[in-house]
Design a protein around this motif. Structure first.
Motif, mmCIF file in Angstrom:
data_model
loop_
_atom_site.group_PDB
_atom_site.id
_atom_site.type_symbol
_atom_site.label_atom_id
_atom_site.label_comp_id
_atom_site.label_asym_id
_atom_site.label_seq_id
_atom_site.Cartn_x
_atom_site.Cartn_y
_atom_site.Cartn_z
ATOM 1 N N ALA A 116 10.039 21.410 25.383
ATOM 2 C CA ALA A 116 8.844 20.601 25.663
ATOM 3 C C ALA A 116 8.171 20.210 24.359
ATOM 4 O O ALA A 116 8.189 20.959 23.373
ATOM 5 N N LEU A 117 7.565 19.036 24.379
ATOM 6 C CA LEU A 117 6.843 18.500 23.225
ATOM 7 C C LEU A 117 5.417 18.209 23.672
ATOM 8 O O LEU A 117 5.213 17.469 24.642
ATOM 9 N N LEU A 118 4.433 18.795 22.990
ATOM 10 C CA LEU A 118 3.033 18.563 23.337
ATOM 11 C C LEU A 118 2.334 17.873 22.183
ATOM 12 O O LEU A 118 2.339 18.367 21.055
ATOM 13 N N PHE A 119 1.720 16.744 22.483
ATOM 14 C CA PHE A 119 1.097 15.904 21.456
ATOM 15 C C PHE A 119 -0.419 15.970 21.565
ATOM 16 O O PHE A 119 -1.012 15.763 22.616
ATOM 17 N N ILE B 38 13.281 26.580 19.060
ATOM 18 C CA ILE B 38 11.900 26.303 19.449
ATOM 19 C C ILE B 38 11.917 25.813 20.888
ATOM 20 O O ILE B 38 12.666 24.905 21.242
ATOM 21 N N ASP B 39 11.078 26.441 21.744
ATOM 22 C CA ASP B 39 10.977 26.024 23.147
ATOM 23 C C ASP B 39 9.896 24.963 23.335
ATOM 24 O O ASP B 39 10.068 24.021 24.101
ATOM 25 N N ILE B 40 8.770 25.157 22.654
ATOM 26 C CA ILE B 40 7.646 24.220 22.778
ATOM 27 C C ILE B 40 7.193 23.832 21.379
ATOM 28 O O ILE B 40 6.867 24.705 20.561
ATOM 29 N N LEU B 41 7.163 22.549 21.087
ATOM 30 C CA LEU B 41 6.662 22.066 19.802
ATOM 31 C C LEU B 41 5.335 21.355 20.029
ATOM 32 O O LEU B 41 5.241 20.422 20.824
ATOM 33 N N THR C 7 12.882 17.456 27.433
ATOM 34 C CA THR C 7 12.789 16.770 28.728
ATOM 35 C C THR C 7 11.351 16.615 29.201
ATOM 36 O O THR C 7 11.090 15.855 30.133
ATOM 37 N N LEU C 8 10.419 17.324 28.569
ATOM 38 C CA LEU C 8 9.010 17.218 28.957
ATOM 39 C C LEU C 8 8.166 16.861 27.742
ATOM 40 O O LEU C 8 8.274 17.491 26.693
ATOM 41 N N VAL C 9 7.347 15.839 27.894
ATOM 42 C CA VAL C 9 6.379 15.456 26.866
ATOM 43 C C VAL C 9 4.990 15.518 27.494
ATOM 44 O O VAL C 9 4.759 14.926 28.559
ATOM 45 N N GLY C 10 4.085 16.225 26.849
ATOM 46 C CA GLY C 10 2.713 16.309 27.334
ATOM 47 C C GLY C 10 1.746 15.737 26.308
ATOM 48 O O GLY C 10 1.831 16.058 25.129
#
Length: 450
Positions: free
Chosen positions: A141-144, A253-256, A272-275
């Motif tokens: 997952a990628l969190l911006f 890395i699971d969540i960046l 697969t997930l962008v937040g």
């Protein structure tokens, strides 16, 4: 850099790749200039000599008889207007690489999200649930969030004292890991204070969210996940960014969590997930291009998801879910966004229907700066009347960031359709009013009004 310049000058190099300064490479037989992600604001240099590398690339190609290609999935409104009016040739890529589907985008209204204490949480229920499912599937997952640090600002709960920078008119940001508070404009730093300096209260409240605070909350919610942060704090040392990206590629890395540097150019098939934690940050900027910049930023970060075999999903958190920039982002519809935005620009006489020149004034002496601004205003309006009111004067007013590095700042805008006349007025005003005490910078087609 000088060695490269000499090699290019001697004709030993046929292909030059670089940032905006590469545009000045002395290629003797230049035939092609490619400006990748032409909408990116970093092509504009705001200090010393103000210039826009994209616009200069177009001019240089014309002078050299070369072809200039401007590439972007989210073209600048002015660029697309030039394509629509046949000033530029418009070539369109209608599908993703390997015809992969675009990610599904959901918008979460944060006004309906509340914690037990009544506060609005950092992460919505939908995003927490989506992260949980993503981790179960062993995907990334990628969190911006476009704010670094731990909190947006600090305030005393008893007397209301704001922890602000002594050099700049901006709040100091808390960086808990280093036990410091910092200014993100002049780099002023001091140790975090447990007591209010005004009333000695210990009720220091944290308001807002930065990447560091988000990282800490994610660690509490997902203790078994490997979480990393990529912002200007964690990538300050040479090679740090490459190390983080290499770990992401190796699935370590699971969540960046990251700021704008994670939104473009990266291709990781297992994300697969962008937040998007807060889409409102750019929507509320004092800039007529706020909607354009928001649409571009959200579309670019959404494009990081679903680049592999698995479909991608994007969750955007906002307090303004009905805003047209967000609606068209959700539908992946650049054309609809452009049509709505260009109508507003025309109604309000903003570029591309007019030009803007921003005169930025700065001085360590506020009283002299204010007087110079008044004199500048008087002379500007006199010149405006002489021109037959074909140009409009806006301001002068304090800049949104009214003090940086000990310098007080004001600005005045010249807006109109006759660019040559506007250039002449700006040059005359700067020549008359710039002194050793007051610096005046002429910024044509400004990218930032901060």
């Amino acid at each position: 850099r000088y060695d490269q310049w000499r090699q290019i000058r001697r004709g030993r190099i046929n292909l030059v790749i670089g940032a905006r300064s590469a545009l000045f490479a002395p290629l003797p037989e230049m035939k092609l200039i490619i400006v990748d992600e032409e909408h990116d604001p970093s092509y504009k240099q705001d200090d010393r000599l103000c210039y826009h590398a994209r616009d200069l690339a177009v001019v240089k190609a014309k002078l050299a008889g070369a072809t200039c290609v401007l590439g972007s999935a989210t073209p600048g409104v002015r660029t697309f207007y030039n394509a629509r009016t046949k000033k530029y040739v418009h070539l369109e890529l209608t599908g993703r690489v390997n015809d992969k589907p675009l990610p599904k985008i959901d918008i979460v209204d944060m006004k309906g999200q509340k914690e037990a204490q009544g506060k609005v949480p950092i992460l919505s229920d939908a995003l927490v649930s989506a992260i949980t499912e993503t981790l179960k599937r062993k995907e990334q997952a990628l969190l911006f969030l476009n704010k670094r640090g731990f909190d947006t600002f600090l305030v005393c709960g008893d007397c209301g004292y704001n922890f602000t920078c002594p050099n700049c008119s901006v709040a100091l940001k808390s960086h808990l890991a280093e036990n410091l508070v910092k200014c993100h404009y002049c780099d002023y730093t001091q140790k975090a204070m447990p007591l209010c300096p005004r009333c000695r209260s210990s009720r220091i409240l944290n308001y807002g969210t930065g990447t560091q605070k988000l990282e800490a909350q994610l660690q509490n919610l997902f203790p078994l996940a490997c979480i990393a942060r990529m912002d200007s704090d964690t990538t300050a040392t040479r090679g740090a960014q490459e190390i983080i990206l290499a770990k992401l590629e190796r699935r370590e890395i699971d969540i960046l969590v990251g700021t704008q540097m994670i939104t473009k150019g990266h291709d990781f098939p297992d994300i697969t997930l962008v937040g998007v934690i807060s889409a409102d940050t750019t929507l509320n900027m004092p800039d007529f291009r706020a909607a354009e910049k928001t649409f571009q930023m959200l579309t670019q970060v959404a494009g990081r998801g679903g680049r592999g075999r698995a479909a991608g999903r994007v969750i955007i958190q906002t307090f303004n879910p009905e805003h047209y920039a967000l609606r068209h982002t959700r539908d992946h519809n650049y054309l609809a966004f452009y049509e709505e935005e260009i109508r507003l620009r025309e109604a309000l006489a903003y570029p591309p229907f007019t030009h803007i020149i921003n005169l930025r004034l700065s001085s360590a002496k506020k009283n002299i700066l204010s007087q110079t601004a008044l004199d500048l205003d008087r002379d500007a309006r006199t010149l405006c009347r002489k021109s037959g009111h074909t140009v409009e004067i806006i301001g002068p007013a304090e800049s949104p960031l009214s003090k940086i590095r000990g310098e007080h700042r004001m600005q005045m805008m010249i807006k109109g359709k006759d660019s040559k006349l506007m250039h002449r007025i700006a040059a005359e005003l700067a020549e008359k009013h710039a002194t050793s005490t007051v610096k005046i910078t002429i910024d044509v087609d400004p990218e930032s009004f901060m």
